[in-house]
Design a protein around this motif. Sequence first.
Motif, PDB file in Angstrom:
ATOM      1  N   ASP A  21       0.804  -1.213   0.000  1.00 26.85           N
ATOM      2  CA  ASP A  21       0.000   0.000   0.000  1.00 26.85           C
ATOM      3  C   ASP A  21       0.841   1.269   0.000  1.00 26.85           C
ATOM      4  O   ASP A  21       0.543   2.223  -0.733  1.00 26.85           O
ATOM      5  CB  ASP A  21      -0.992  -0.007   1.171  1.00 26.85           C
ATOM      6  CG  ASP A  21      -0.321  -0.256   2.525  1.00 26.85           C
ATOM      7  OD1 ASP A  21       0.903  -0.508   2.555  1.00 26.85           O
ATOM      8  OD2 ASP A  21      -1.030  -0.195   3.543  1.00 26.85           O
ATOM      9  N   VAL A  43       2.355   1.885  -3.416  1.00 22.55           N
ATOM     10  CA  VAL A  43       1.322   2.384  -4.331  1.00 22.55           C
ATOM     11  C   VAL A  43       1.003   3.843  -4.041  1.00 22.55           C
ATOM     12  O   VAL A  43       0.927   4.680  -4.954  1.00 22.55           O
ATOM     13  CB  VAL A  43       0.041   1.519  -4.214  1.00 22.55           C
ATOM     14  CG1 VAL A  43      -1.131   2.180  -4.945  1.00 22.55           C
ATOM     15  CG2 VAL A  43       0.305   0.118  -4.779  1.00 22.55           C
ATOM     16  N   ASP A  44       0.854   4.179  -2.771  1.00 21.89           N
ATOM     17  CA  ASP A  44       0.503   5.547  -2.404  1.00 21.89           C
ATOM     18  C   ASP A  44       1.630   6.521  -2.743  1.00 21.89           C
ATOM     19  O   ASP A  44       1.394   7.608  -3.287  1.00 21.89           O
ATOM     20  CB  ASP A  44       0.170   5.620  -0.912  1.00 21.89           C
ATOM     21  CG  ASP A  44      -1.128   4.886  -0.576  1.00 21.89           C
ATOM     22  OD1 ASP A  44      -1.929   4.637  -1.508  1.00 21.89           O
ATOM     23  OD2 ASP A  44      -1.335   4.556   0.613  1.00 21.89           O
ATOM     24  N   GLY A  51      -0.319   5.779  -7.300  1.00 31.52           N
ATOM     25  CA  GLY A  51      -1.408   4.906  -7.716  1.00 31.52           C
ATOM     26  C   GLY A  51      -0.892   3.570  -8.220  1.00 31.52           C
ATOM     27  O   GLY A  51       0.313   3.379  -8.439  1.00 31.52           O
ATOM     28  N   ILE A  52      -1.821   2.634  -8.406  1.00 33.89           N
ATOM     29  CA  ILE A  52      -1.460   1.278  -8.824  1.00 33.89           C
ATOM     30  C   ILE A  52      -0.825   1.264 -10.207  1.00 33.89           C
ATOM     31  O   ILE A  52       0.225   0.647 -10.424  1.00 33.89           O
ATOM     32  CB  ILE A  52      -2.696   0.358  -8.778  1.00 33.89           C
ATOM     33  CG1 ILE A  52      -2.998  -0.027  -7.320  1.00 33.89           C
ATOM     34  CG2 ILE A  52      -2.475  -0.909  -9.607  1.00 33.89           C
ATOM     35  CD1 ILE A  52      -4.222  -0.876  -7.129  1.00 33.89           C
ATOM     36  N   THR A 100      -3.734  -5.180  -2.878  1.00 32.50           N
ATOM     37  CA  THR A 100      -4.988  -4.460  -3.148  1.00 32.50           C
ATOM     38  C   THR A 100      -5.836  -4.418  -1.890  1.00 32.50           C
ATOM     39  O   THR A 100      -5.811  -5.353  -1.084  1.00 32.50           O
ATOM     40  CB  THR A 100      -5.786  -5.144  -4.274  1.00 32.50           C
ATOM     41  OG1 THR A 100      -6.075  -6.508  -3.902  1.00 32.50           O
ATOM     42  CG2 THR A 100      -5.006  -5.134  -5.585  1.00 32.50           C
ATOM     43  N   ASP A 154     -12.101  -2.200  -6.394  1.00 35.70           N
ATOM     44  CA  ASP A 154     -11.679  -1.209  -7.395  1.00 35.70           C
ATOM     45  C   ASP A 154     -10.188  -1.353  -7.688  1.00 35.70           C
ATOM     46  O   ASP A 154      -9.762  -1.266  -8.851  1.00 35.70           O
ATOM     47  CB  ASP A 154     -11.985   0.212  -6.909  1.00 35.70           C
ATOM     48  CG  ASP A 154     -13.467   0.556  -6.973  1.00 35.70           C
ATOM     49  OD1 ASP A 154     -14.209  -0.169  -7.684  1.00 35.70           O
ATOM     50  OD2 ASP A 154     -13.873   1.516  -6.302  1.00 35.70           O
ATOM     51  N   GLU A 155      -9.389  -1.573  -6.658  1.00 39.11           N
ATOM     52  CA  GLU A 155      -7.963  -1.746  -6.872  1.00 39.11           C
ATOM     53  C   GLU A 155      -7.677  -3.062  -7.584  1.00 39.11           C
ATOM     54  O   GLU A 155      -6.769  -3.134  -8.434  1.00 39.11           O
ATOM     55  CB  GLU A 155      -7.211  -1.676  -5.542  1.00 39.11           C
ATOM     56  CG  GLU A 155      -7.188  -0.272  -4.950  1.00 39.11           C
ATOM     57  CD  GLU A 155      -6.254  -0.139  -3.759  1.00 39.11           C
ATOM     58  OE1 GLU A 155      -5.870   1.001  -3.435  1.00 39.11           O
ATOM     59  OE2 GLU A 155      -5.900  -1.177  -3.160  1.00 39.11           O
ATOM     60  N   GLU A 196      -8.271  -2.490 -11.178  1.00 39.57           N
ATOM     61  CA  GLU A 196      -7.200  -1.711 -11.801  1.00 39.57           C
ATOM     62  C   GLU A 196      -5.976  -2.584 -12.078  1.00 39.57           C
ATOM     63  O   GLU A 196      -5.340  -2.451 -13.135  1.00 39.57           O
ATOM     64  CB  GLU A 196      -6.822  -0.531 -10.912  1.00 39.57           C
ATOM     65  CG  GLU A 196      -5.870   0.449 -11.593  1.00 39.57           C
ATOM     66  CD  GLU A 196      -5.629   1.721 -10.807  1.00 39.57           C
ATOM     67  OE1 GLU A 196      -4.859   2.566 -11.291  1.00 39.57           O
ATOM     68  OE2 GLU A 196      -6.207   1.877  -9.709  1.00 39.57           O
TER      69      GLU A 196
END
Length: 285
Positions: free
Chosen positions: A170, A173-174, A178-179, A203, A207-208, A211
């Motif tokens: 996480d 990604v942050d 984003g992913i 994830t 939604d993730e 993606e």
Amino acid sequence: MKPSYLTEEAISSFIATALAEDIGPGDYSSLSAIPKGKTGQAKLLIKDDGIIAGVELAEQIFKTFDADLQIDLLVKDGDKVAYGDVGLIVSGASASILSSERLVLNCMQRMSGIATVTHSLTEKILHTKARLMDTRKTTPNFRLMEKWAVHIGGGVNHRFALYDMIMLKDNHVDFAGGIRQAIESCKSYLKANNLNLKIEVETRSLDEVAEVIEVGGIDFVMLDNMDYNTMREAVKMIEGKFKTEASGGITEETLVDVAECGVDFISMGALTHSVKSLDISLKAI
């Protein structure tokens, strides 16, 4: 077959460092109390029921400290043991037996505790396709042995360290924005540096997951802290395109329900950071 990280060099290095830590310039208790040339025997006494681990390591520790010690192995790694069983008998210089005793016991007690818990939990999910997997939540400088114990107990070793697999969690990604940005940047880096590593993406929502599926080009999807319904839906969405790993706060009580969601792997940090050591001692005969 031993995992690839269990090289002779790695094991020998661990033993040398651990012996140096414990003995330093000398085991003065044994050197001062035991007459020079005194020989004897000691037995490894099992005082708990469980799965034994660290037998092969114990033999190498004894032999590293004193090549003249003789070790009679009565069990092998992965065997079920019970209270009162004898794991091995070591014979030779009494001072050598005493000086190497604590390292043998420290390793075997912890490794056997890990192997026992891993075996017990693995048995609970045999009716599913899920495999139990460890994490990097290990004791500094003892990861080699803890992951070896998971392997002996029937679990799957996840990546050994930060260098043998890409895991975009996480925070990655942050920080990356984003992913999509994280995955694309990762693939570019691997290509530029001629690295062939598997990629896993954590994830936190459907939604993730969607993606990740859209971007593609990865190997594993981690389903982190999802409830059962969300996890089942995520597995359905992925449709076998990538391997799935359930992670986050999974306990013995929730393990079966998670496995029955259809995931490929379940990772539990508790395998290595929260186990109780098996009670084992070394007693003179």
